[in-house]
Design a protein around this motif. Structure first.
Motif, PDB file in Angstrom:
ATOM      1  N   TYR A 132       0.824  -1.198   0.000  1.00  0.00           N
ATOM      2  CA  TYR A 132       0.000   0.000   0.000  1.00  0.00           C
ATOM      3  C   TYR A 132       0.863   1.255   0.000  1.00  0.00           C
ATOM      4  O   TYR A 132       0.499   2.271  -0.558  1.00  0.00           O
ATOM      5  CB  TYR A 132      -0.912  -0.015   1.227  1.00  0.00           C
ATOM      6  N   SER A 133       2.022   1.173   0.633  1.00  0.00           N
ATOM      7  CA  SER A 133       2.889   2.342   0.748  1.00  0.00           C
ATOM      8  C   SER A 133       4.046   2.293  -0.244  1.00  0.00           C
ATOM      9  O   SER A 133       5.178   2.630   0.089  1.00  0.00           O
ATOM     10  CB  SER A 133       3.417   2.465   2.187  1.00  0.00           C
ATOM     11  N   LYS A 134       3.756   1.876  -1.439  1.00  0.00           N
ATOM     12  CA  LYS A 134       4.764   1.856  -2.494  1.00  0.00           C
ATOM     13  C   LYS A 134       4.766   3.206  -3.204  1.00  0.00           C
ATOM     14  O   LYS A 134       3.730   3.683  -3.659  1.00  0.00           O
ATOM     15  CB  LYS A 134       4.452   0.735  -3.487  1.00  0.00           C
ATOM     16  N   ALA A 135       5.940   3.820  -3.291  1.00  0.00           N
ATOM     17  CA  ALA A 135       6.051   5.147  -3.900  1.00  0.00           C
ATOM     18  C   ALA A 135       5.535   5.145  -5.333  1.00  0.00           C
ATOM     19  O   ALA A 135       5.856   4.255  -6.124  1.00  0.00           O
ATOM     20  CB  ALA A 135       7.502   5.611  -3.869  1.00  0.00           C
ATOM     21  N   GLY A 136       4.739   6.128  -5.656  1.00  0.00           N
ATOM     22  CA  GLY A 136       4.224   6.292  -7.005  1.00  0.00           C
ATOM     23  C   GLY A 136       2.942   5.540  -7.304  1.00  0.00           C
ATOM     24  O   GLY A 136       2.339   5.742  -8.360  1.00  0.00           O
TER      25      GLY A 136
ATOM     26  N   PRO B 280      -0.085  12.680  -1.963  1.00  0.00           N
ATOM     27  CA  PRO B 280      -0.500  11.595  -2.859  1.00  0.00           C
ATOM     28  C   PRO B 280      -1.566  10.764  -2.145  1.00  0.00           C
ATOM     29  O   PRO B 280      -1.460  10.527  -0.935  1.00  0.00           O
ATOM     30  CB  PRO B 280       0.787  10.786  -3.057  1.00  0.00           C
ATOM     31  N   ASN B 281      -2.577  10.332  -2.867  1.00  0.00           N
ATOM     32  CA  ASN B 281      -3.649   9.569  -2.222  1.00  0.00           C
ATOM     33  C   ASN B 281      -4.219   8.542  -3.188  1.00  0.00           C
ATOM     34  O   ASN B 281      -4.070   8.659  -4.399  1.00  0.00           O
ATOM     35  CB  ASN B 281      -4.761  10.503  -1.741  1.00  0.00           C
TER      36      ASN B 281
ATOM     37  N   HIS C  21      -5.761   9.711   4.510  1.00  0.00           N
ATOM     38  CA  HIS C  21      -4.381   9.774   4.019  1.00  0.00           C
ATOM     39  C   HIS C  21      -3.524   8.650   4.612  1.00  0.00           C
ATOM     40  O   HIS C  21      -2.434   8.872   5.105  1.00  0.00           O
ATOM     41  CB  HIS C  21      -3.778  11.146   4.305  1.00  0.00           C
ATOM     42  N   ARG C  22      -4.034   7.414   4.569  1.00  0.00           N
ATOM     43  CA  ARG C  22      -3.279   6.288   5.089  1.00  0.00           C
ATOM     44  C   ARG C  22      -2.120   5.902   4.175  1.00  0.00           C
ATOM     45  O   ARG C  22      -1.230   5.176   4.570  1.00  0.00           O
ATOM     46  CB  ARG C  22      -4.207   5.074   5.276  1.00  0.00           C
ATOM     47  N   TYR C  23      -2.164   6.370   2.944  1.00  0.00           N
ATOM     48  CA  TYR C  23      -1.076   6.109   2.013  1.00  0.00           C
ATOM     49  C   TYR C  23       0.068   7.050   2.357  1.00  0.00           C
ATOM     50  O   TYR C  23      -0.016   8.257   2.158  1.00  0.00           O
ATOM     51  CB  TYR C  23      -1.569   6.342   0.580  1.00  0.00           C
ATOM     52  N   GLY C  24       1.142   6.509   2.895  1.00  0.00           N
ATOM     53  CA  GLY C  24       2.237   7.379   3.299  1.00  0.00           C
ATOM     54  C   GLY C  24       3.435   6.616   3.823  1.00  0.00           C
ATOM     55  O   GLY C  24       3.458   5.394   3.884  1.00  0.00           O
ATOM     56  N   TYR C  25       4.455   7.382   4.206  1.00  0.00           N
ATOM     57  CA  TYR C  25       5.697   6.838   4.769  1.00  0.00           C
ATOM     58  C   TYR C  25       6.308   5.776   3.857  1.00  0.00           C
ATOM     59  O   TYR C  25       6.591   4.655   4.290  1.00  0.00           O
ATOM     60  CB  TYR C  25       5.442   6.242   6.156  1.00  0.00           C
TER      61      TYR C  25
ATOM     62  N   SER D  19       7.381  11.372   0.366  1.00  0.00           N
ATOM     63  CA  SER D  19       8.163  10.163   0.099  1.00  0.00           C
ATOM     64  C   SER D  19       7.418   9.199  -0.823  1.00  0.00           C
ATOM     65  O   SER D  19       8.027   8.326  -1.437  1.00  0.00           O
ATOM     66  CB  SER D  19       8.509   9.459   1.418  1.00  0.00           C
ATOM     67  N   CYS D  20       6.102   9.354  -0.917  1.00  0.00           N
ATOM     68  CA  CYS D  20       5.290   8.470  -1.768  1.00  0.00           C
ATOM     69  C   CYS D  20       5.028   9.049  -3.153  1.00  0.00           C
ATOM     70  O   CYS D  20       4.352   8.425  -3.973  1.00  0.00           O
ATOM     71  CB  CYS D  20       3.958   8.171  -1.078  1.00  0.00           C
TER      72      CYS D  20
END
Length: 249
Positions: A22-26, A71-72, A79-83, A136-137
């Motif tokens: 889930y927290s993969k950049a891009g 990014p979402n 906004h759980r998509y992060g770090y 960072s995402c």
């Protein structure tokens, strides 16, 4: 009992795998640009360095300023998509709000100078929090992420919508008027991309922030209209009443 333990192990393993994926950049669907109205923010955060030093000659006195560029994922809230690829130690410092203890960012002098203008919260190291949690995402470098963020704030400051809010500083305004103005400037139905956030401060509802949904591709930023979504998303949520105040410095 052993079956319960095995089940819990599988759940934890799958949750961990989901979290990593889930927290993969891009791997996001759109951005949310969060812009603060600094005068209202400082009504309930007077102790912040940027609030103690705010002057009428500052950019923040008559323009929306940068809270963050997030990014979402479609259909997700909070906004759980992060770090993305952020170490546990940095996440711990972030969650404890020890932002100035987090690693500094690799920014050019010009980007840093603009950021200090467009994001007063840099006095409290807000830029580090926003980068590690959200930037960072983005799939961008630290410098490019804030170069884009600065450009967006600068462009928005030149919009008729920004001027309408600034011209009404100190007055009450109707939510419908702002939504209608957004539609008129950016196209019919554009209000769906705008969320108006208010907070009650000493008995008055103040506009503290706006959140604007933007498309994922921000490679072309010549006009603010260029960055609005080209396809429909769920309407942005807001919490402002039908009438609220635009705070003045």
């Amino acid at each position: 009992m052993k079956y319960l333990v095995k089940f819990m192990f599988i759940v934890l393993l799958s949750t961990s795998s989901y979290s990593q994926a889930y927290s993969k950049a891009g791997s996001f669907d759109y951005y949310v640009l969060a812009l603060s109205w600094q005068s209202a923010f400082c009504e309930y955060r007077r102790g912040k360095p940027a609030c103690r030093s705010q002057k009428k000659s500052d950019f923040s006195a008559y323009n929306f300023v940068l809270h963050g560029l997030w990014p979402n994922k479609k259909g997700r809230n909070g906004h759980r998509y992060g770090y993305c690829n952020v170490s546990k130690s940095i996440k711990w410092k972030d969650k404890k709000r020890r932002w100035c203890k987090m690693p500094s960012l690799n920014l050019s002098n010009s980007v840093r100078t603009d950021l200090n203008k467009f994001m007063p919260g840099t006095m409290s190291c807000l830029q580090r929090h926003e980068w590690y949690k959200h930037g960072s995402c983005s799939g961008l470098s630290e410098n490019k992420y804030y170069e884009v963020s600065n450009r967006l704030v600068d462009l928005f400051s030149k919009t008729s919508f920004n001027k309408l809010v600034a011209n009404n500083a100190g007055n009450y305004i109707r939510r419908s008027k702002l939504l209608r103005a957004f539609d008129q400037e950016f196209g019919k139905g554009s209000r769906a991309y705008l969320g108006l956030k208010c907070k009650r401060v000493r008995g008055k509802k103040l506009l503290t922030e706006i959140r604007i949904r933007l498309q994922k591709d921000l490679s072309k930023i010549d006009n603010f209209k260029d960055v609005l979504p080209t396809r429909r998303f769920k309407t942005m949520r807001g919490n402002c009443p039908s009438r609220f105040k635009i705070d003045a410095l």
